[in-house]
Design a protein around this motif. Sequence first.
Motif, PDB file in Angstrom:
ATOM      1  N   ALA A 593       0.840  -1.213   0.000  1.00  0.00           N
ATOM      2  CA  ALA A 593       0.000   0.000   0.000  1.00  0.00           C
ATOM      3  C   ALA A 593       0.869   1.255   0.000  1.00  0.00           C
ATOM      4  O   ALA A 593       0.569   2.239  -0.691  1.00  0.00           O
ATOM      5  CB  ALA A 593      -0.930  -0.010   1.214  1.00  0.00           C
ATOM      6  N   THR A 594       1.951   1.223   0.744  1.00  0.00           N
ATOM      7  CA  THR A 594       2.877   2.368   0.771  1.00  0.00           C
ATOM      8  C   THR A 594       3.499   2.593  -0.598  1.00  0.00           C
ATOM      9  O   THR A 594       3.653   3.739  -1.052  1.00  0.00           O
ATOM     10  CB  THR A 594       3.975   2.136   1.822  1.00  0.00           C
ATOM     11  N   SER A 595       3.857   1.505  -1.287  1.00  0.00           N
ATOM     12  CA  SER A 595       4.459   1.644  -2.619  1.00  0.00           C
ATOM     13  C   SER A 595       3.457   2.232  -3.604  1.00  0.00           C
ATOM     14  O   SER A 595       3.819   3.042  -4.473  1.00  0.00           O
ATOM     15  CB  SER A 595       4.973   0.290  -3.114  1.00  0.00           C
ATOM     16  N   ILE A 596       2.182   1.837  -3.499  1.00  0.00           N
ATOM     17  CA  ILE A 596       1.146   2.415  -4.373  1.00  0.00           C
ATOM     18  C   ILE A 596       0.997   3.900  -4.075  1.00  0.00           C
ATOM     19  O   ILE A 596       0.905   4.736  -4.991  1.00  0.00           O
ATOM     20  CB  ILE A 596      -0.196   1.682  -4.170  1.00  0.00           C
ATOM     21  N   HIS A 597       0.986   4.248  -2.795  1.00  0.00           N
ATOM     22  CA  HIS A 597       0.848   5.651  -2.386  1.00  0.00           C
ATOM     23  C   HIS A 597       1.999   6.495  -2.928  1.00  0.00           C
ATOM     24  O   HIS A 597       1.782   7.575  -3.499  1.00  0.00           O
ATOM     25  CB  HIS A 597       0.794   5.716  -0.858  1.00  0.00           C
ATOM     26  N   LYS A 598       3.233   6.020  -2.764  1.00  0.00           N
ATOM     27  CA  LYS A 598       4.395   6.782  -3.219  1.00  0.00           C
ATOM     28  C   LYS A 598       4.459   6.871  -4.740  1.00  0.00           C
ATOM     29  O   LYS A 598       4.830   7.906  -5.299  1.00  0.00           O
ATOM     30  CB  LYS A 598       5.678   6.140  -2.691  1.00  0.00           C
ATOM     31  N   GLN A 599       4.114   5.787  -5.410  1.00  0.00           N
ATOM     32  CA  GLN A 599       4.284   5.734  -6.861  1.00  0.00           C
ATOM     33  C   GLN A 599       3.193   6.502  -7.597  1.00  0.00           C
ATOM     34  O   GLN A 599       3.471   7.241  -8.554  1.00  0.00           O
ATOM     35  CB  GLN A 599       4.283   4.270  -7.313  1.00  0.00           C
TER      36      GLN A 599
END
Length: 794
Positions: A593-599
């Motif tokens: 979820a963090t990677s989706i948020h950052k990307q």
Amino acid sequence: MAGSTTKTVHDIFQSMEYGPSSSSSSTAQSWLDQHSRSLGLFIDGKFVSPTGRQSRTVTDATGGSVCTTVCATEDDISASMSSATSAYKAWNDLSCYQRAKVFLRLASVLQKHSQCVSELCELSQSPTSPATLVRLAQYYAGWAQIRDTSMPDWTPRGVVAVVGSDDCSLYSLWLKAIPALAMGNAVTVIPGVATALPSLLLAQLFVEAGLPSGVLSVLTGSDMSLGAQVAQNSQVNYLTYSGNKQDGEMLAKQTAGWGVPVSYSLSLSSVCPLIIFESADIDSAVDGVIETAFKKKREWRWVLCVQESVWDSVVARLRLRMTGMKSVPLLANSDRAVVDAAVQEAQQQGATLIQSCTPPPSGSAYPPTVLCGVAPSCACVVSPPPGPVLPLLSFRSNAEGVTLGNHSPHGQAASIWTEDLTLALECAKSLSVGSVWVNSHSIADPSLPLSGRKESGTSTDGGREGLYQFLRPTQSPPLPRSTPSSVDYSSFGSAESRASIPEGADPSSIPRSYQQFVGGQQKKADSGCTKSVSGPGGAVLAYCPDGGRKDVRNAVEAAAKVQPGWMKKSPSARAQSLYSLANNLEKRGRDIATSIHKQTGLSLEEASKEVELSVFRLYDLAAWCDKERGGVQLLPQSGSALSIPEAIGVVGVILPDRKPILSLVSLLGAAVAVGNAVVMVPSEKYPLPSLEFIQVLVDSDLPAGVVSVITGGRDQLTHALANHSVIQAIWYWGSKEGCQFLQHSCCSPLKRLWLHSEEEEEKQGGGRDWTHPSLLEEIWREAVVWKSLWIPTA
């Protein structure tokens, strides 16, 4: 009486010559005379004969002229499409009961005019039994009646074009047209020269049965280019082709980039194995060989494979049964030279001949011939000549027999002969073909799905399964039409990735370097190069491998090794692997979820919801593993027939930009649930969630090689997947140019394509809704091919 001689029945049969034909064509000739032996196009429910058009002559078996047909032009296509588009809404708005009544009336009308239909087929050199057409009408009348209750989440495509090559059979052509009409579509049929006259007659009979004007059109032309011209019309929503591979390849190249989905049935001239095991009833098997291999007109070409222990017995019976058989007329005079060359080449390579009589010195006839002892690599085995010539090969073990049966580049059908039911079922399961007949051959019924494998096509015709090609999910908008872009097919995807120097990097933090996932291991790209992954603000978030052709080759090799074993695992075992994958995804949900948020810039809350939905999606797909397993078909003949869904093989998936993790698990889960292996290419714009997902794959119990994830330039990796012969299907989300390249390039070797231009879909309203639950069935149907198995009981 003195001097009289007594002849036995055996003597009479040995000396009996073919008698004169008792068939008459008077009914068909009368119908042709009504049209002054010049048939026009069938548009808007009536025959139309525009002036100033070229014509094409239809000839009979003797070369004599039967009549002429009009060659349609662009104006005629526009008129037909305009009529079809107007009629489609009215036809689809009718109740299921009203549409079904049309097909039931058609069955009655066909029976009434069966003599004319039969005679016209004979005159056109496309012999078809009217009873098979009646069966088509009756069978699909039932599906028209229950469409809304059986397939509530699906809707007709709209205007469907059905194209046939000059040598396509009438049954193959209308096995596509009739179900398309039954599902509520408007249909335009573009027949070849052999099926033009019967198709025009069938269109007239449809109107007599009550089909509204414009719903069915028939356009005739001079060559296959007419099919491409129809596909280029913006009102066509789907095109399906039946015929030979050469014309199919030409059609694929001419329709590339027009945005119309195309499916192919390339059954003509497919090489099919006929396998006789030592446990077979040899007499029945040899009778079956004689009956199917030496017909005048064969849609398929056969190769006979015999187990060594019964080789002598089979050869002896073939010699006996072929004694006295007369020469068989070839389809064309030019075929004689091809047959002579193939037989001479086989003899030079050590083959011995069994012939019923001496070949005539010239002419378009050749005696039934068996080429004994040829090698699997011989040209007459790989591509048997167009005549009554049957290559005969031997094998030792049962496993070797199956391997020999799968030697052909085609995968249309197989006939196996054995009294051992266990062997028959195991052999049928292992053969990579669409139809398997046990102790029988060439049995066809519209309730049996026909799926071509390998070079035999990408279409599934017949049965419930064949209906879905003429439907689309209700929640998905029609695929947008487009015009071809200027694409250099020879250089597409060959440009090297440009190295970029990141700007705005934070010197206090070092971006993470990810690895790709190939063959169950995390690896760098073979080239050693990496690409920077940036966030919405342009800051470098990470570095990912810049994969290329060598990485794709390694991934496909690993997939090809593990996929047969993965497919043979029980559905419950595959389900457990997906449950494990879901559990691991849930454990790493925060990181992804963090990677989706950052990307992507989505809020952390929205990203978490996408991950949560992805976990649920994997649970749903795991539950599907052992729920959709085909079934038993009820046929008019005596026997048992099964329809079985099977894995395609190795599937290449180029992932979309939208919903990067939900789309990944939806496509991956559906593909591996039915036994496929997958080579996945993450979104070039948002690869970070897919790279984080690799750790989920590492922690799962999926066999190494079932799933590979390769990052890099989308066009470069698409090109590598398209040109790999082991890849059987490609699911693509990307550019319009990429869709056009795949349509143009994936016809040889043939691949199943599921193409989506993200740019065009965005223009149509935002693209696919990955959260909709009905999406699962659509993906599942893209992930399987169907095999029909026929076992006679009498």
